[in-house]
Design a protein around this motif. Structure first.
Motif, PDB file in Angstrom:
ATOM      1  N   ILE A   1       0.851  -1.137   0.051  1.00 22.58           N
ATOM      2  CA  ILE A   1       0.061   0.011   0.109  1.00 22.58           C
ATOM      3  C   ILE A   1       1.026   1.354   0.108  1.00 22.58           C
ATOM      4  N   SER A   2       1.986   1.150   1.047  1.00 22.62           N
ATOM      5  CA  SER A   2       2.822   2.636   0.948  1.00 22.62           C
ATOM      6  C   SER A   2       3.516   2.824  -0.477  1.00 22.62           C
ATOM      7  N   SER A   3       4.063   1.539  -1.217  1.00 23.12           N
ATOM      8  CA  SER A   3       4.658   1.657  -2.334  1.00 23.12           C
ATOM      9  C   SER A   3       3.734   2.263  -3.400  1.00 23.12           C
ATOM     10  N   VAL A   4       2.597   1.723  -3.386  1.00 20.81           N
ATOM     11  CA  VAL A   4       1.675   2.168  -4.440  1.00 20.81           C
ATOM     12  C   VAL A   4       1.405   3.788  -4.181  1.00 20.81           C
ATOM     13  N   GLU A   5       0.986   4.149  -3.099  1.00 22.39           N
ATOM     14  CA  GLU A   5       0.622   5.514  -2.675  1.00 22.39           C
ATOM     15  C   GLU A   5       1.922   6.563  -3.038  1.00 22.39           C
ATOM     16  N   LYS A   6       3.138   5.994  -2.830  1.00 16.14           N
ATOM     17  CA  LYS A   6       4.307   6.773  -3.290  1.00 16.14           C
ATOM     18  C   LYS A   6       4.485   6.743  -4.859  1.00 16.14           C
ATOM     19  N   ALA A   7       4.018   5.788  -5.493  1.00 18.05           N
ATOM     20  CA  ALA A   7       4.022   5.768  -6.964  1.00 18.05           C
ATOM     21  C   ALA A   7       3.018   6.691  -7.424  1.00 18.05           C
ATOM     22  N   ILE A   8       1.860   6.721  -6.945  1.00 19.92           N
ATOM     23  CA  ILE A   8       0.696   7.450  -7.271  1.00 19.92           C
ATOM     24  C   ILE A   8       1.145   8.914  -7.116  1.00 19.92           C
ATOM     25  N   ALA A   9       1.604   9.416  -6.085  1.00 17.37           N
ATOM     26  CA  ALA A   9       2.077  10.646  -5.742  1.00 17.37           C
ATOM     27  C   ALA A   9       3.281  11.132  -6.864  1.00 17.37           C
ATOM     28  N   LEU A  10       4.173  10.313  -7.088  1.00 13.13           N
ATOM     29  CA  LEU A  10       5.098  10.688  -8.112  1.00 13.13           C
ATOM     30  C   LEU A  10       4.500  10.761  -9.459  1.00 13.13           C
ATOM     31  N   HIS A  11       3.676   9.911  -9.789  1.00  9.61           N
ATOM     32  CA  HIS A  11       3.018   9.690 -11.204  1.00  9.61           C
ATOM     33  C   HIS A  11       2.011  11.011 -11.062  1.00  9.61           C
ATOM     34  N   ASP A  12       1.320  11.572 -10.188  1.00  6.35           N
ATOM     35  CA  ASP A  12       0.599  12.863 -10.226  1.00  6.35           C
ATOM     36  C   ASP A  12       1.272  13.872 -10.356  1.00  6.35           C
ATOM     37  N   GLU A  13       2.872  13.857  -9.896  1.00 10.62           N
ATOM     38  CA  GLU A  13       3.668  15.010 -10.084  1.00 10.62           C
ATOM     39  C   GLU A  13       4.150  15.017 -11.395  1.00 10.62           C
ATOM     40  N   GLU A  14       4.197  13.886 -12.090  1.00 12.60           N
ATOM     41  CA  GLU A  14       4.717  13.938 -13.505  1.00 12.60           C
ATOM     42  C   GLU A  14       3.685  14.305 -14.467  1.00 12.60           C
ATOM     43  N   ILE A  15       2.100  13.994 -14.040  1.00 10.16           N
ATOM     44  CA  ILE A  15       1.263  14.303 -14.910  1.00 10.16           C
ATOM     45  C   ILE A  15       1.156  15.844 -14.841  1.00 10.16           C
ATOM     46  N   GLY A  16       1.238  16.490 -13.914  1.00 17.44           N
ATOM     47  CA  GLY A  16       1.364  18.027 -13.672  1.00 17.44           C
ATOM     48  C   GLY A  16       2.204  18.421 -14.588  1.00 17.44           C
ATOM     49  N   LEU A  17       3.387  17.905 -14.393  1.00 17.92           N
ATOM     50  CA  LEU A  17       4.724  18.701 -15.213  1.00 17.92           C
ATOM     51  C   LEU A  17       4.036  18.565 -16.958  1.00 17.92           C
ATOM     52  N   ILE A  18       3.571  17.353 -17.256  1.00 15.11           N
ATOM     53  CA  ILE A  18       3.137  17.187 -18.806  1.00 15.11           C
ATOM     54  C   ILE A  18       2.043  18.093 -19.028  1.00 15.11           C
ATOM     55  N   GLU A  19       1.189  18.331 -18.106  1.00 14.26           N
ATOM     56  CA  GLU A  19       0.108  19.482 -18.422  1.00 14.26           C
ATOM     57  C   GLU A  19       0.703  20.967 -18.503  1.00 14.26           C
ATOM     58  N   GLN A  20       1.561  21.082 -17.766  1.00 11.85           N
ATOM     59  CA  GLN A  20       2.159  22.417 -17.738  1.00 11.85           C
ATOM     60  C   GLN A  20       2.934  22.577 -19.227  1.00 11.85           C
ATOM     61  N   GLN A  21       3.706  21.317 -19.451  1.00 11.44           N
ATOM     62  CA  GLN A  21       4.549  21.491 -20.706  1.00 11.44           C
ATOM     63  C   GLN A  21       3.600  21.624 -21.711  1.00 11.44           C
ATOM     64  N   LEU A  22       2.490  20.748 -21.843  1.00 13.46           N
ATOM     65  CA  LEU A  22       1.450  20.920 -22.714  1.00 13.46           C
ATOM     66  C   LEU A  22       0.954  22.289 -22.945  1.00 13.46           C
ATOM     67  N   GLY A  23       0.339  23.053 -21.907  1.00 11.64           N
ATOM     68  CA  GLY A  23      -0.024  24.296 -21.857  1.00 11.64           C
ATOM     69  C   GLY A  23       0.712  25.480 -22.542  1.00 11.64           C
ATOM     70  N   ALA A  24       2.352  25.212 -22.328  1.00  7.39           N
ATOM     71  CA  ALA A  24       3.175  26.138 -22.910  1.00  7.39           C
ATOM     72  C   ALA A  24       3.289  25.877 -24.227  1.00  7.39           C
ATOM     73  N   ARG A  25       3.243  24.680 -24.842  1.00  4.73           N
ATOM     74  CA  ARG A  25       3.393  24.398 -26.179  1.00  4.73           C
ATOM     75  C   ARG A  25       2.229  24.821 -26.859  1.00  4.73           C
ATOM     76  N   GLU A  26       1.047  24.644 -26.282  1.00  5.79           N
ATOM     77  CA  GLU A  26      -0.220  25.207 -27.169  1.00  5.79           C
ATOM     78  C   GLU A  26      -0.019  26.579 -27.195  1.00  5.79           C
ATOM     79  N   THR A  27       0.326  27.488 -26.220  1.00  5.59           N
ATOM     80  CA  THR A  27       0.686  28.776 -26.405  1.00  5.59           C
ATOM     81  C   THR A  27       1.603  29.229 -27.498  1.00  5.59           C
ATOM     82  N   LEU A  28       2.657  28.437 -27.424  1.00  3.89           N
ATOM     83  CA  LEU A  28       3.592  28.929 -28.679  1.00  3.89           C
ATOM     84  C   LEU A  28       3.169  28.296 -29.996  1.00  3.89           C
ATOM     85  N   ALA A  29       2.379  27.237 -29.997  1.00  2.00           N
ATOM     86  CA  ALA A  29       1.536  26.756 -31.320  1.00  2.00           C
ATOM     87  C   ALA A  29       0.585  27.851 -31.971  1.00  2.00           C
TER      88      ALA A  29
END
Length: 426
Positions: free
Chosen positions: A241-269
């Motif tokens: 449970i602890s390992s999966v919870e940590k994995a979810i936290a890291l993955h949510d962080e990664e999703i946040g970074l991808i969303e930020q990157q996608l927003g910036a690229r849409e502005t440039l596009a």
């Protein structure tokens, strides 16, 4: 649409073969006494149950099963079944309905293999427990015991009484030790045998103590092993449970970074500084990350469910073990009460033999007294009966001969005198 359950052709053929085997086996068996099929069962009776089918299943379902004190029967796969006041035939119908609807087996027969015994003490050739049969009377019991004792059997009778007393005292000691062991198991306390290690302990007491200590230690080791397995299982689920919870936290962080990157690229596009292919790649990457996140959350849910299931199974196992100890303790308490009755009767009779060398004389020309002790709810009743009185399972009959005026009285007069004596003593 019909509600009749589907049965495959293969299962039908199997059941047909099993039925044929059962009928052949039954044809080879002798006809059982009607009482073993139609008499209502009672506590202490032993049922003989025969089941045909898959050997891996029928091995556990066939055999001898004891009816408990509460009129219940513990049967594999089905648990506890109330069989009080039911005949063996009726019990067979109950088991057949429950078994054959779940398993490819055929219940061949249910009979009473052994009835709970009746007991005889006093001036009889043999005393102790005797097999019970429905319709049995006091006279039947005395005849089974070989009749009344004679002058030439007095010394032998005294010797056998002393042996019987020693056996009863050893049985009483064994029951007391077993009760202490069961109570310690229920309370979760150490099994203290010091109170039983005394100089007055009967012969054979040490072996009983060693056996009960071994049973207690074996049960304790079994519980410790199960507890250790449960703790290891629980720790594994918690780590998962602890390992999966940590994995979810890291993955949510990664999703946040991808969303930020996608927003910036849409502005440039929109300003013409980024290509559409780059935006598509980022969107696919974001979709994949969100799908992985969902899988992580599903894994977390399963891990938590497994943890709850382990807790539930552990609790249910403890409850079942405690219930087994409670049932065994109840049976021991009942056996102690019955044994105490037999002990008191045997001691009283032995004291009489020791104090009066001529207390037991030839029974010719004298009328015996029959005292019946019968369980009544949580207690016992005592009454004067005659030879024709029908017996019940667990009854204790004491036969004695009166001296003096009562010995010379007729049957009616003697019964009246004894009833009057009991009334005065009460």
């Amino acid at each position: 649409m019909s509600s009749r359950p589907y049965r495959s052709p293969f299962r039908t053929r199997v059941n047909t073969l099993i039925s044929a085997a059962a009928m052949l086996a039954c044809a080879a068996m002798p006809v059982l006494a009607d009482s073993a099929r139609t008499a209502p069962v009672g506590p202490g009776d032993i049922l003989e149950i025969t089941v045909y089918g898959d050997e891996s299943v029928t091995r556990a379902l066939s055999g001898r099963f004891r009816v408990g004190d509460g009129g219940t029967l513990y049967y594999p796969l089905l648990g506890r079944i109330d069989v009080s006041r039911k005949s063996a035939t009726e019990i067979g119908e109950i088991l057949r309905d429950k078994l054959e609807s779940q398993l490819p087996v055929i219940l061949s027969s249910v009979t009473i293999a052994e009835f709970a015994p009746v007991y005889l003490t006093g001036d009889a050739i043999r005393t102790g427990p005797f097999p019970f049969d429905p319709g049995m009377t006091v006279l039947d019991l005395v005849l089974d015991a070989g009749g009344f004792i004679r002058d030439d059997l007095t010394d032998d009778r005294r010797t056998r009484l002393e042996e019987e007393l020693a056996k009863l005292e050893l049985e009483q000691f064994s029951l007391r030790v077993r009760r202490a062991r069961l109570a310690a198991e229920l309370a979760g306390h150490p099994f203290d045998t010091a109170p039983f290690e005394e100089d007055a302990a009967p012969v054979g007491a040490e072996g009983i103590l060693e056996a009960e200590r071994a049973i207690f230690e074996m049960r304790l080791r079994t519980l410790e092993s199960r507890e250790s397995t449960y703790e290891a299982q629980k720790l594994g689920y918690e780590q998962e449970i602890s390992s999966v919870e940590k994995a979810i936290a890291l993955h949510d962080e990664e999703i946040g970074l991808i969303e930020q990157q996608l927003g910036a690229r849409e502005t440039l596009a929109r300003k013409g500084f980024a290509s559409e292919s780059t935006l598509s790649d980022l969107k696919r990457l974001l979709t994949s990350a969100r799908r992985d996140s969902l899988e992580f959350r599903t894994a977390l849910f399963r891990a938590r469910q497994n943890r709850l299931a382990a807790d539930r199974d552990h609790a249910e196992l403890r409850i079942e073990l405690d219930m087994q100890s409670v049932r065994q303790l109840r049976e021991v308490e009942l056996a102690l009460g019955e044994n105490e009755i037999a002990l008191r009767a045997t001691r009283a009779l032995l004291d009489r033999y020791r104090s009066e060398a001529t207390a037991t004389r030839n029974a010719f020309g004298r009328v015996p007294d029959y005292i019946l002790i019968r369980r009544d709810g949580d207690g016992f009743t005592t009454s004067i009966v005659d030879e024709s009185t029908p017996l019940m399972r667990g009854d204790v009959v004491r036969v004695t001969f009166r001296e003096g005026e009562t010995a010379r009285a007729g049957v009616a007069e003697q019964t009246a005198i004894r009833k009057a004596e009991l009334a005065v003593s009460e």
